[in-house]
Design a protein around this motif. Structure first.
Motif, mmCIF file in Angstrom:
data_model
loop_
_atom_site.group_PDB
_atom_site.id
_atom_site.type_symbol
_atom_site.label_atom_id
_atom_site.label_comp_id
_atom_site.label_asym_id
_atom_site.label_seq_id
_atom_site.Cartn_x
_atom_site.Cartn_y
_atom_site.Cartn_z
ATOM 1 N N VAL A 277 -34.933 109.191 -48.071
ATOM 2 C CA VAL A 277 -34.892 108.015 -47.206
ATOM 3 C C VAL A 277 -34.530 106.833 -48.102
ATOM 4 O O VAL A 277 -35.249 106.513 -49.039
ATOM 5 C CB VAL A 277 -36.243 107.773 -46.498
ATOM 6 C CG1 VAL A 277 -36.160 106.537 -45.605
ATOM 7 C CG2 VAL A 277 -36.642 108.997 -45.684
ATOM 8 N N ARG A 278 -33.394 106.201 -47.764
ATOM 9 C CA ARG A 278 -32.870 105.102 -48.568
ATOM 10 C C ARG A 278 -32.889 103.799 -47.771
ATOM 11 O O ARG A 278 -32.416 103.760 -46.641
ATOM 12 C CB ARG A 278 -31.427 105.382 -48.967
ATOM 13 C CG ARG A 278 -31.240 106.634 -49.783
ATOM 14 C CD ARG A 278 -29.776 106.902 -49.978
ATOM 15 N NE ARG A 278 -29.549 108.109 -50.771
ATOM 16 C CZ ARG A 278 -28.377 108.704 -50.900
ATOM 17 N NH1 ARG A 278 -27.315 108.200 -50.284
ATOM 18 N NH2 ARG A 278 -28.259 109.783 -51.631
ATOM 19 N N VAL A 279 -33.398 102.757 -48.417
ATOM 20 C CA VAL A 279 -33.361 101.411 -47.842
ATOM 21 C C VAL A 279 -32.827 100.495 -48.951
ATOM 22 O O VAL A 279 -33.597 99.857 -49.668
ATOM 23 C CB VAL A 279 -34.743 100.956 -47.340
ATOM 24 C CG1 VAL A 279 -34.628 99.600 -46.656
ATOM 25 C CG2 VAL A 279 -35.352 101.987 -46.394
ATOM 26 N N PRO A 280 -31.502 100.488 -49.105
ATOM 27 C CA PRO A 280 -30.927 99.669 -50.177
ATOM 28 C C PRO A 280 -31.060 98.191 -49.861
ATOM 29 O O PRO A 280 -31.044 97.816 -48.696
ATOM 30 C CB PRO A 280 -29.453 100.082 -50.196
ATOM 31 C CG PRO A 280 -29.199 100.893 -48.981
ATOM 32 C CD PRO A 280 -30.525 101.244 -48.360
ATOM 33 N N PRO A 281 -31.224 97.359 -50.854
ATOM 34 C CA PRO A 281 -31.264 97.657 -52.283
ATOM 35 C C PRO A 281 -32.680 97.857 -52.806
ATOM 36 O O PRO A 281 -32.910 97.859 -54.005
ATOM 37 C CB PRO A 281 -30.658 96.395 -52.894
ATOM 38 C CG PRO A 281 -31.181 95.297 -52.015
ATOM 39 C CD PRO A 281 -31.189 95.899 -50.618
ATOM 40 N N TYR A 282 -33.649 98.069 -51.905
ATOM 41 C CA TYR A 282 -35.050 98.015 -52.296
ATOM 42 C C TYR A 282 -35.656 99.300 -52.831
ATOM 43 O O TYR A 282 -36.390 99.264 -53.804
ATOM 44 C CB TYR A 282 -35.886 97.485 -51.134
ATOM 45 C CG TYR A 282 -35.438 96.114 -50.702
ATOM 46 C CD1 TYR A 282 -35.554 95.030 -51.560
ATOM 47 C CD2 TYR A 282 -34.865 95.916 -49.465
ATOM 48 C CE1 TYR A 282 -35.117 93.765 -51.190
ATOM 49 C CE2 TYR A 282 -34.438 94.653 -49.076
ATOM 50 C CZ TYR A 282 -34.561 93.585 -49.939
ATOM 51 O OH TYR A 282 -34.124 92.341 -49.573
ATOM 52 N N ALA A 283 -35.415 100.418 -52.194
ATOM 53 C CA ALA A 283 -36.087 101.644 -52.639
ATOM 54 C C ALA A 283 -35.530 102.868 -51.920
ATOM 55 O O ALA A 283 -34.856 102.744 -50.891
ATOM 56 C CB ALA A 283 -37.594 101.555 -52.380
ATOM 57 N N ALA A 284 -35.855 104.017 -52.487
ATOM 58 C CA ALA A 284 -35.552 105.304 -51.869
ATOM 59 C C ALA A 284 -36.690 106.250 -52.223
ATOM 60 O O ALA A 284 -37.265 106.164 -53.310
ATOM 61 C CB ALA A 284 -34.231 105.858 -52.382
ATOM 62 N N PRO B 210 -28.830 116.976 -49.447
ATOM 63 C CA PRO B 210 -28.258 117.502 -48.204
ATOM 64 C C PRO B 210 -28.816 116.821 -46.955
ATOM 65 O O PRO B 210 -28.221 116.909 -45.889
ATOM 66 C CB PRO B 210 -28.642 118.977 -48.235
ATOM 67 C CG PRO B 210 -29.848 119.031 -49.107
ATOM 68 C CD PRO B 210 -29.698 117.931 -50.105
ATOM 69 N N ALA B 211 -29.928 116.146 -47.066
ATOM 70 C CA ALA B 211 -30.535 115.449 -45.924
ATOM 71 C C ALA B 211 -30.843 114.009 -46.350
ATOM 72 O O ALA B 211 -31.638 113.779 -47.262
ATOM 73 C CB ALA B 211 -31.803 116.158 -45.483
ATOM 74 N N VAL B 212 -30.190 113.059 -45.673
ATOM 75 C CA VAL B 212 -30.328 111.654 -46.050
ATOM 76 C C VAL B 212 -30.530 110.794 -44.811
ATOM 77 O O VAL B 212 -29.858 110.985 -43.796
ATOM 78 C CB VAL B 212 -29.068 111.160 -46.804
ATOM 79 C CG1 VAL B 212 -29.163 109.669 -47.097
ATOM 80 C CG2 VAL B 212 -28.844 111.943 -48.078
ATOM 81 N N GLY C 230 -28.228 115.752 -41.868
ATOM 82 C CA GLY C 230 -28.889 116.896 -42.474
ATOM 83 C C GLY C 230 -30.118 117.318 -41.689
ATOM 84 O O GLY C 230 -30.508 116.679 -40.712
ATOM 85 N N GLU C 231 -30.706 118.415 -42.139
ATOM 86 C CA GLU C 231 -31.894 118.966 -41.476
ATOM 87 C C GLU C 231 -33.125 118.113 -41.748
ATOM 88 O O GLU C 231 -33.255 117.498 -42.795
ATOM 89 C CB GLU C 231 -32.161 120.384 -41.983
ATOM 90 C CG GLU C 231 -31.101 121.376 -41.578
ATOM 91 C CD GLU C 231 -31.446 122.783 -42.047
ATOM 92 O OE1 GLU C 231 -32.640 123.075 -42.245
ATOM 93 O OE2 GLU C 231 -30.505 123.563 -42.216
ATOM 94 N N ARG C 232 -34.037 118.096 -40.805
ATOM 95 C CA ARG C 232 -35.342 117.437 -40.909
ATOM 96 C C ARG C 232 -35.264 115.920 -41.066
ATOM 97 O O ARG C 232 -36.176 115.303 -41.602
ATOM 98 C CB ARG C 232 -36.172 118.048 -42.041
ATOM 99 C CG ARG C 232 -36.547 119.491 -41.805
ATOM 100 C CD ARG C 232 -37.407 120.042 -42.914
ATOM 101 N NE ARG C 232 -36.684 120.328 -44.125
ATOM 102 C CZ ARG C 232 -35.960 121.421 -44.346
ATOM 103 N NH1 ARG C 232 -35.868 122.337 -43.420
ATOM 104 N NH2 ARG C 232 -35.334 121.607 -45.489
#
Length: 119
Positions: free
Chosen positions: A52-59, A74-76, A107-109
């Motif tokens: 789980v990406r929330v640029p530019p703050y964190a992933a 594969p899942a983003v 991707g899955e899930r």
């Protein structure tokens, strides 16, 4: 690999949320709330199969399943800070954010609806 985050101080979270609701949030508020709610997601959905990406703050990597170690996962899930805060707090439904293009999930899930809202 993204590092594990920690939830923020509840008083700081409440103050930042108040500024967000008043449309007076600053970059520091968005960063604090983004990282706080990603940390809660890590606690609620442990694992490493979805990034789980929330640029530019964190992933962060969450949800049990096949572990991702190198390259593009594969899942983003990716979104901006304001959208992440809205879905994390329940002000915006996950499905509405995805359908509206505010969240990109592949991707899955990657359906985070079972874990939301977070706070």
């Amino acid at each position: 690999m993204p590092s594990r985050l920690r939830p923020a101080d509840p008083v700081a979270v409440a103050a930042a949320l108040a500024r967000v609701e008043a449309d007076a949030a600053e970059r520091a508020d968005l960063r604090l709330l983004t990282k706080h709610f990603l940390a809660l997601l890590e606690e609620r959905a442990p694992g490493r199969s979805v990034e789980v990406r929330v640029p530019p703050y964190a992933a962060v990597q969450v949800i049990e399943g096949v572990r991702h170690t190198r390259g593009t996962p594969p899942a983003v899930v990716e979104t901006d800070a304001a959208t992440w805060i809205a879905v994390a707090t329940g002000r915006l439904a996950w499905a509405d954010a995805v359908d509206g293009g505010q969240v990109r999930a592949s991707g899955e899930r990657t359906d985070l609806a079972p874990y939301l809202p977070l706070g």
